[in-house]
Design a protein around this motif. Structure first.
Motif, PDB file in Angstrom:
ATOM      1  N   LEU A 123       0.785  -1.230   0.000  1.00  0.00           N
ATOM      2  CA  LEU A 123       0.000   0.000   0.000  1.00  0.00           C
ATOM      3  C   LEU A 123       0.821   1.287   0.000  1.00  0.00           C
ATOM      4  N   LYS A 124       1.942   1.306   0.694  1.00  0.00           N
ATOM      5  CA  LYS A 124       2.695   2.555   0.848  1.00  0.00           C
ATOM      6  C   LYS A 124       3.291   3.023  -0.471  1.00  0.00           C
ATOM      7  N   SER A 125       3.258   4.327  -0.659  1.00  0.00           N
ATOM      8  CA  SER A 125       3.954   4.922  -1.801  1.00  0.00           C
ATOM      9  C   SER A 125       5.421   5.132  -1.453  1.00  0.00           C
ATOM     10  N   LEU A 126       6.232   5.265  -2.471  1.00  0.00           N
ATOM     11  CA  LEU A 126       7.660   5.498  -2.251  1.00  0.00           C
ATOM     12  C   LEU A 126       7.881   6.833  -1.541  1.00  0.00           C
ATOM     13  N   PRO A 127       8.884   6.922  -0.657  1.00  0.00           N
ATOM     14  CA  PRO A 127       9.168   8.175   0.052  1.00  0.00           C
ATOM     15  C   PRO A 127       9.967   9.135  -0.819  1.00  0.00           C
ATOM     16  N   VAL A 128       9.344   9.572  -1.919  1.00  0.00           N
ATOM     17  CA  VAL A 128       9.981  10.490  -2.862  1.00  0.00           C
ATOM     18  C   VAL A 128       9.002  11.614  -3.175  1.00  0.00           C
ATOM     19  N   GLU A 129       9.452  12.597  -3.940  1.00  0.00           N
ATOM     20  CA  GLU A 129       8.586  13.712  -4.308  1.00  0.00           C
ATOM     21  C   GLU A 129       7.524  13.255  -5.305  1.00  0.00           C
ATOM     22  N   HIS A 130       6.272  13.520  -4.993  1.00  0.00           N
ATOM     23  CA  HIS A 130       5.136  13.220  -5.869  1.00  0.00           C
ATOM     24  C   HIS A 130       5.234  11.822  -6.497  1.00  0.00           C
ATOM     25  N   PRO A 131       5.198  10.790  -5.662  1.00  0.00           N
ATOM     26  CA  PRO A 131       5.323   9.429  -6.212  1.00  0.00           C
ATOM     27  C   PRO A 131       4.200   9.058  -7.169  1.00  0.00           C
ATOM     28  N   GLU A 132       3.032   9.712  -7.019  1.00  0.00           N
ATOM     29  CA  GLU A 132       1.899   9.380  -7.890  1.00  0.00           C
ATOM     30  C   GLU A 132       2.166   9.722  -9.356  1.00  0.00           C
ATOM     31  N   GLU A 133       3.191  10.524  -9.633  1.00  0.00           N
ATOM     32  CA  GLU A 133       3.508  10.891 -11.012  1.00  0.00           C
ATOM     33  C   GLU A 133       4.392   9.850 -11.711  1.00  0.00           C
ATOM     34  N   LEU A 134       5.011   8.952 -10.949  1.00  0.00           N
ATOM     35  CA  LEU A 134       5.977   8.019 -11.531  1.00  0.00           C
ATOM     36  C   LEU A 134       5.286   6.897 -12.305  1.00  0.00           C
ATOM     37  N   SER A 196      17.777  12.729  -9.114  1.00  0.00           N
ATOM     38  CA  SER A 196      17.098  13.969  -9.503  1.00  0.00           C
ATOM     39  C   SER A 196      15.658  13.707  -9.920  1.00  0.00           C
ATOM     40  N   THR A 197      15.397  12.607 -10.625  1.00  0.00           N
ATOM     41  CA  THR A 197      14.025  12.291 -11.033  1.00  0.00           C
ATOM     42  C   THR A 197      13.149  11.982  -9.833  1.00  0.00           C
ATOM     43  N   LEU A 198      13.693  11.270  -8.862  1.00  0.00           N
ATOM     44  CA  LEU A 198      12.924  10.929  -7.666  1.00  0.00           C
ATOM     45  C   LEU A 198      12.817  12.093  -6.695  1.00  0.00           C
ATOM     46  N   GLY A 199      13.698  13.075  -6.837  1.00  0.00           N
ATOM     47  CA  GLY A 199      13.688  14.198  -5.902  1.00  0.00           C
ATOM     48  C   GLY A 199      14.267  13.834  -4.553  1.00  0.00           C
ATOM     49  N   VAL A 200      15.211  12.896  -4.538  1.00  0.00           N
ATOM     50  CA  VAL A 200      15.839  12.454  -3.295  1.00  0.00           C
ATOM     51  C   VAL A 200      17.095  13.280  -3.032  1.00  0.00           C
ATOM     52  N   PHE A 260      14.761   7.512   2.679  1.00  0.00           N
ATOM     53  CA  PHE A 260      14.760   6.862   1.370  1.00  0.00           C
ATOM     54  C   PHE A 260      15.312   5.450   1.467  1.00  0.00           C
ATOM     55  N   PHE A 261      14.554   4.474   0.936  1.00  0.00           N
ATOM     56  CA  PHE A 261      14.990   3.078   0.980  1.00  0.00           C
ATOM     57  C   PHE A 261      15.108   2.465  -0.405  1.00  0.00           C
ATOM     58  N   GLY A 262      15.082   3.274  -1.457  1.00  0.00           N
ATOM     59  CA  GLY A 262      15.164   2.739  -2.804  1.00  0.00           C
ATOM     60  C   GLY A 262      13.800   2.622  -3.439  1.00  0.00           C
ATOM     61  N   VAL A 263      13.765   2.024  -4.613  1.00  0.00           N
ATOM     62  CA  VAL A 263      12.495   1.858  -5.334  1.00  0.00           C
ATOM     63  C   VAL A 263      12.069   0.401  -5.388  1.00  0.00           C
ATOM     64  N   ASN A 264      12.896  -0.493  -4.820  1.00  0.00           N
ATOM     65  CA  ASN A 264      12.547  -1.914  -4.750  1.00  0.00           C
ATOM     66  C   ASN A 264      12.172  -2.229  -3.310  1.00  0.00           C
ATOM     67  N   LYS A 351       4.125   2.940  -6.041  1.00  0.00           N
ATOM     68  CA  LYS A 351       4.457   2.035  -4.934  1.00  0.00           C
ATOM     69  C   LYS A 351       5.758   1.284  -5.178  1.00  0.00           C
ATOM     70  N   GLY A 352       6.464   1.622  -6.244  1.00  0.00           N
ATOM     71  CA  GLY A 352       7.738   0.984  -6.523  1.00  0.00           C
ATOM     72  C   GLY A 352       7.576  -0.440  -7.017  1.00  0.00           C
ATOM     73  N   PHE A 353       8.660  -1.188  -6.937  1.00  0.00           N
ATOM     74  CA  PHE A 353       8.696  -2.572  -7.387  1.00  0.00           C
ATOM     75  C   PHE A 353       8.926  -3.461  -6.165  1.00  0.00           C
TER      76      PHE A 353
END
Length: 769
Positions: A123-134, A196-200, A260-264, A351-353
């Motif tokens: 359920l959780k979204s990634l801890p990045v800027e505007h994850p809903e746009e990815l 830069s894309t993730l805003g981390v 930040f814990f990555g996208v996986n 929500k990443g991979f």
């Protein structure tokens, strides 16, 4: 604004209710005294004036309550009073309270623990800027799916014009030691625009940027915050130092933000390096130019005006050029045709991979249903306790009814007690959940793959716990509240009265709850029995080999830069030294160990066999040394084992499993028969079957008998730098570790070694659904 100050005053008064009561009393006394003085001045006696003043003032108790309601929030005041009374009632019965609270804590804690894992994985979204746009780029057809080769990534990167930011990443494992037993750490290969894309942002130093990612780049690294704290003690001077990754120096340039814990999800990288530095680690075996090496995933942030439909349409236009620029040169015609017709698409990536998501989602939903049943059983148990306690409190309820309390007021008081119980159970349950969820996550970690999830207490977890707490309180609190409303005051007030509940029938509410509790318990016991039976059946299944007393040694000789033509001799020398060690009964070398995480298959052609589909012509494969079957305890049904004299110039031979012989040759008496394997767009030389081995499990204990081909290692291509040693010990296999390390160090101390046991590997395979 006056209304706001009125509310503020009421809230302030809630903190000093006794003072408010005293103020009201003083104000009422002042008004009575003033009026009495006026009446005395008018000619009445003081006693008559006081009596008349009180008569004109009206019902003092009613006036006191009305004034108090204006100075306080009546509902909040009543709630606080109910909570006070509920707390006193629970303190008066500590045994009941403890049993109820611990029962609820276990039920709510189990639900919260499973939800916290479900939330982190699903359920959780990634801890990045505007994850809903990815969005993630996908491919349909031609292999790969959501995974890409580096040539494909570069072709997409250089041609796209619809993303404001785009990056590729791949998981990696780095060894921190310079030889001997390996110390693995999860890593990430990331392209220049990853951060830069993730805003981390970084806590220290700088992130990897586009200018760092170019062919021939030097090795630089960005550390995760957790790794920096653990390995460097949070030392700010870590930036600028060198860290050894697979024997190569990498300059540390930054430390990521702690959130930040990555996208996986579940596989938290500890070290990030530019994608180009993959060549630094692998050298000539680099995957950067491999058109058949699928290891990257691509994520982008579309430009603000671009819709998903426009993305798909644009990639439909770009696809021919991308495909043409990345065509593999060694694929057969049918595979190339499929590759050419591959289509590109996008899917939400907020929500990443997660491999955990695909592997354990079914198990998590099953666990959710199970723990919900556990909570229902706990609710039924507490409801029965409250009903039994209600019988003892019937006299109390009758007195309150006789004094004018409504049945609704009694029900509200009992519901308040139930909610207080469930709240206390939830508070303890959160502590249980924090411990249990971490234990569950640790149980998912494998020897070579640690699972890391964000299990911190957040708003989702708190809202879930509050919701469960309220629902639970109402669920077990309503039956006693309903029953309390049926109390007959007259019967209950009699000293020897027995029938305190009107309309009593033979099948009571308590009986119904007991029946429901027993039914749910039986369901849980049956489910547990089925799961335990399946697990025991799986654990007792014959894998086709003897798992006990086998030490596995994954050996990587790449740090020593051994020439390709010398590698077979080096592995042979290691095998001889290991076989000579005291306590070693047998030893062998293989490319793949059974029931591990690797696989290798080949397309097979046999005269007289017609495959129903392309998949039907596949067989699993392995490359093994002489002595492999004796070491593993796998019987040879027919023929002979490899004897070490098979070379690249001798007749190609193989040993096949019974399942392979039966499927492709129609009989297990296949010694002397021949088959071919696909090579590029044609077929290789005929391979003679010299033996038939018993069926074994290949990737999972859940597999049925699979067709397997065993090739002699000495006839395989010699570029392999990573092979596995299987060592059967006379006693505890882990007791051989020091001697094995010393023996291999005599050949070259730079070789990297990973130790495990076959028993552990088989046990870990059982955790994967």
């Amino acid at each position: 604004m006056p209304k706001f100050f009125s509310w503020l005053s009421r809230l302030r008064n809630q903190l000093r209710p006794d003072q408010v009561s005293r103020d009201i009393e003083r104000e009422m006394a002042f008004h009575l005294a003033e009026r009495a003085d006026d009446l005395v001045a008018a000619g009445m006696t003081p006693e008559a004036a006081r009596f008349e003043a009180r008569r004109r003032f009206g019902n003092m108790g009613l006036q006191r309550e009305r004034t108090r309601e204006r100075d306080l929030f009546a509902w909040l005041d009543t709630l606080i009073a109910d909570l006070r009374y509920a707390a006193r009632a629970l303190l008066a019965a500590p045994g009941f309270a403890l049993v109820a609270i611990f029962s609820l804590a276990l039920g709510i804690g189990a639900n919260t623990a499973i939800f916290s894992i479900l939330d982190a994985v699903m359920l959780k979204s990634l801890p990045v800027e505007h994850p809903e746009e990815l969005v993630a780029l996908t491919r349909g057809g031609g292999g790969g799916g959501g995974v890409f080769t580096n040539p494909l990534w570069e072709a997409v990167r250089d041609r796209q014009d619809v993303f404001s930011g785009l990056f590729a990443f791949g998981d990696e494992s780095f060894n921190l030691t310079a030889g001997g037993e390996a110390r693995r750490v999860a890593g990430g290969l990331v392209s220049g625009d990853f951060f830069s894309t993730l805003g981390v942002r970084t806590t220290l130093g700088r992130p990897i940027v586009r200018g760092d990612d170019y062919r021939g780049c030097p090795g630089i690294a960005v550390l995760s915050n957790a790794f920096w704290q653990r390995e460097y003690g949070g030392d700010p001077n870590a930036v600028g130092r060198l860290i050894s990754l697979d024997g190569h120096p990498f300059a540390i340039v930054g430390v990521t933000d702690s959130r930040f814990f990555g996208v996986n999800v579940g596989a938290q990288p500890q070290v990030y390096v530019p994608l180009c530095s993959e060549a630094v680690v692998r050298g000539k075996n680099s995957w950067l130019d491999g058109r058949s090496t699928w290891f990257l995933q691509i994520v982008g942030r579309p430009k603000p005006t671009v819709t998903p439909q426009q993305l798909t349409a644009r990639f439909a236009t770009l696809a021919p050029a991308i495909v043409e620029a990345t065509l593999p040169s060694d694929w057969p015609a049918h595979a190339l045709d499929e590759y050419k017709h591959a289509s590109f698409g996008v899917t939400p990536a907020a929500k990443g991979f997660s491999d955990l998501r695909s592997t354990y989602s079914k198990a998590l939903y099953i666990l959710t249903a199970i723990v919900a049943l556990v909570l229902l059983v706990a609710c039924a148990n507490v409801a029965n306790l409250l009903l039994a306690r209600g019988t003892l409190r019937s006299r109390e309820m009758a007195v309150r009814l006789a004094l004018g309390a409504g049945r609704g007021r009694l029900a509200r008081q009992l519901i308040t007690e139930s909610l207080l119980l469930s709240s206390l159970g939830a508070a303890l349950g959160v502590l249980i959940a924090m411990w249990a969820s971490r234990v569950l996550v640790r149980s998912l970690s494998l020897a070579d793959q640690s699972v890391s999830l964000d299990l911190s207490v957040d708003m989702n977890m708190l809202m879930f716990t509050i919701g469960v707490s309220v629902a639970t309180g109402l669920l077990f609190g309503l039956p006693p509240a309903w029953r309390a409303g049926r109390v007959d005051p007259q019967s209950a007030m009699k000293a020897q009265g027995r029938g305190v509940v009107e309309g009593r029938s033979r099948f009571t509410l308590g009986n119904a709850l007991v029946v429901g509790q027993v039914a749910m318990s039986l369901v849980l016991i049956a489910a547990a029995g089925l799961l335990l039976g399946s697990w025991r059946k799986l654990a007792a299944a014959d894998p086709g080999f003897r798992r006990e007393q086998i030490l596995l040694v994954a050996t990587d000789i790449s740090p020593a830069h051994v020439l390709e033509k010398q590698r077979p001799a080096v592995f042979g020398q290691i095998l001889e030294r290991v076989r000579a060690l005291p306590g070693v009964r047998a030893a062998s070398v293989s490319r793949i160990t059974p029931v591990g995480h690797a696989g290798w298959n080949e397309m097979i052609k046999v005269d007289g066999f017609t495959a129903a589909s392309e998949r039907d012509a596949l067989s699993w494969a392995n490359g093994v040394s002489d002595g492999y079957f004796a070491t593993m305890g796998t019987p040879l049904v027919m023929g002979r084992e490899f004897d070490g004299h098979e070379t690249s110039t001798s007749v190609p031979v193989a040993i096949v499993s019974e399942a392979m012989a039966r499927k492709f040759f129609g009989t297990t008496a296949a010694v002397g028969r021949h088959f071919q394997i696909e090579q590029g767009s044609g077929w290789g030389s005929p391979i003679e079957v010299i033996g038939i081995a018993g069926n074994t499990k290949y990737r999972s204990l859940r597999d049925s008998a699979q067709p397997i081909i065993y090739f002699p290692r000495t006839q395989q291509q010699s570029e392999a730098q990573e092979l596995n040693f299987e060592i059967r010990a006379s006693g505890d296999p882990l007791g051989l570790v020091p001697a094995v390390k010393a023996a291999i160090a005599q050949v070259d101390p730079r070789f990297t070694l990973d130790f495990s046991t076959l028993e552990r590997q088989v046990a870990e395979s059982m955790t994967v659904m």
